[in-house]
Design an enzyme around this catalytic site. Structure first.
Site, PDB file in Angstrom:
ATOM      1  N   GLU A  71      -9.631  -1.716   4.845  1.00  0.00           N
ATOM      2  CA  GLU A  71     -10.319  -1.415   6.098  1.00  0.00           C
ATOM      3  C   GLU A  71     -11.586  -2.256   6.231  1.00  0.00           C
ATOM      4  OE1 GLU A  71      -8.891   0.273   8.279  1.00  0.00           O
ATOM      5  OE2 GLU A  71      -8.397   2.340   7.732  1.00  0.00           O
ATOM      6  N   ASP A  96       0.813  -1.217   0.000  1.00  0.00           N
ATOM      7  CA  ASP A  96       0.000   0.000   0.000  1.00  0.00           C
ATOM      8  C   ASP A  96       0.849   1.270   0.000  1.00  0.00           C
ATOM      9  OD1 ASP A  96       0.961  -0.413   2.562  1.00  0.00           O
ATOM     10  OD2 ASP A  96      -0.991  -0.669   3.488  1.00  0.00           O
ATOM     11  N   HIS A 116      -7.424  -4.551   9.789  1.00  0.00           N
ATOM     12  CA  HIS A 116      -7.095  -4.275   8.382  1.00  0.00           C
ATOM     13  C   HIS A 116      -5.790  -4.963   7.975  1.00  0.00           C
ATOM     14  CE1 HIS A 116      -4.983  -0.274   9.612  1.00  0.00           C
ATOM     15  NE2 HIS A 116      -4.048  -1.037   9.112  1.00  0.00           N
ATOM     16  N   ASN A 167      -7.895  -2.699  13.840  1.00  0.00           N
ATOM     17  CA  ASN A 167      -9.280  -3.043  13.484  1.00  0.00           C
ATOM     18  C   ASN A 167      -9.331  -4.239  12.525  1.00  0.00           C
ATOM     19  OD1 ASN A 167      -8.297  -1.917  11.169  1.00  0.00           O
ATOM     20  ND2 ASN A 167      -9.712  -0.184  11.104  1.00  0.00           N
TER      21      ASN A 167
END
Ligand code: GLP
Length: 245
Positions: free
Chosen positions: A143, A67, A138, A136
């Protein structure tokens, strides 16, 4: 899934580096899927040490990163291209022409995603994908969502991710709000996947990701469907997982 529980971050990093080394030795021109974040830093440090000792040769290795922040140029010290150069590429003999990170400066999001999918495809996919894990759940910057994304996508970062990553920026306002990320589909097509986790802050999400229901609300949970996943962590990060297995 194979799980390697090390006593601390240092030893978890050595285990992860050993697994990457094995891949590089077995297939000199392998395609490594690489990750940023604080977790893999120790792994990269160890790889550099073994390279300096003459044990590893990266000259034929190709790498494709997960990313990049949208809007950050490669020379911005918070960009993931900069991270990879300073934490690994500048210190080993990899050919930078064979290292790929999404182009954060491509304003046309569709083009940026299409181009990156083509890079992944033209390299024949990923031999070993390294992943960290967001608080979370990810992976890359995929996400929590209502569906798993297949290919590279441009995502809006969640408040939780923006505040978790704010520690690397001068202020919250400086954290980019969008990013390009390799899709879950591309990650799942990697032949082998290694997830590295460290610290008690990850313990609960590790349990949810690997023992909880498979749902795009916890993107990493999809890894339960992959046939060759290695989870490397320290005791703190694996504490909740180890309680339940
Ligand atoms: C960022 C990266 C992820 C990484 C995550 C966890 O959001 N995009 O690829 O896994 O942070 O980072 P850390 O290892 O610092 O906890």
């Amino acid at each position: 899934m194979r799980v390697y529980c090390a006593k601390d971050y240092y030893h978890a990093s050595r285990t992860a580096a050993n697994i990457i080394s094995a891949q590089v030795i077995m297939k000199q021109d392998c395609v490594l899927g690489l990750a940023t974040g604080s977790t893999p830093i120790g792994t990269y440090e160890q790889l550099i040490k073994w390279y300096e000792k003459g044990d590893l040769d990266f000259s034929k290795v190709r790498s494709i990163n997960l990313d990049e922040y949208r809007g950050l140029p490669a020379d911005n010290d918070q960009s993931y291209r900069y991270f990879m150069n300073t934490h690994l590429f500048d210190s080993i003999n990899i050919d930078k022409k064979n290292t790929f990170v999404p182009d954060g400066m491509e304003p046309d999001a569709e083009k940026a995603c299409r181009d990156y999918d083509e890079i992944i495809r033209s390299h024949g996919g990923i031999d070993l994908q390294i992943l960290g894990l967001g608080h979370n759940g990810h992976i890359g910057f995929n996400e929590p969502a209502s569906a798993f994304a297949k290919g590279t996508q441009c995502v809006k970062l969640t408040e939780s991710t923006i505040s978790a990553n704010a520690r690397f920026f001068e202020s919250m306002d400086d954290v980019p709000k969008e990013a390009y990320t390799m899709g879950i589909g591309s990650i799942m097509q990697a032949k082998k996947i290694m997830v590295i986790v460290s610290g008690e802050g990850k313990a609960e999400i590790v349990r949810r990701a690997f023992l909880g229901p498979i749902t795009p609300e916890v993107p990493a949970s999809v890894l339960q469907l992959h046939s060759d996943v290695i989870l490397v962590g320290d005791e703190a990060a694996l504490a909740e997982y180890n309680k339940d297995v």
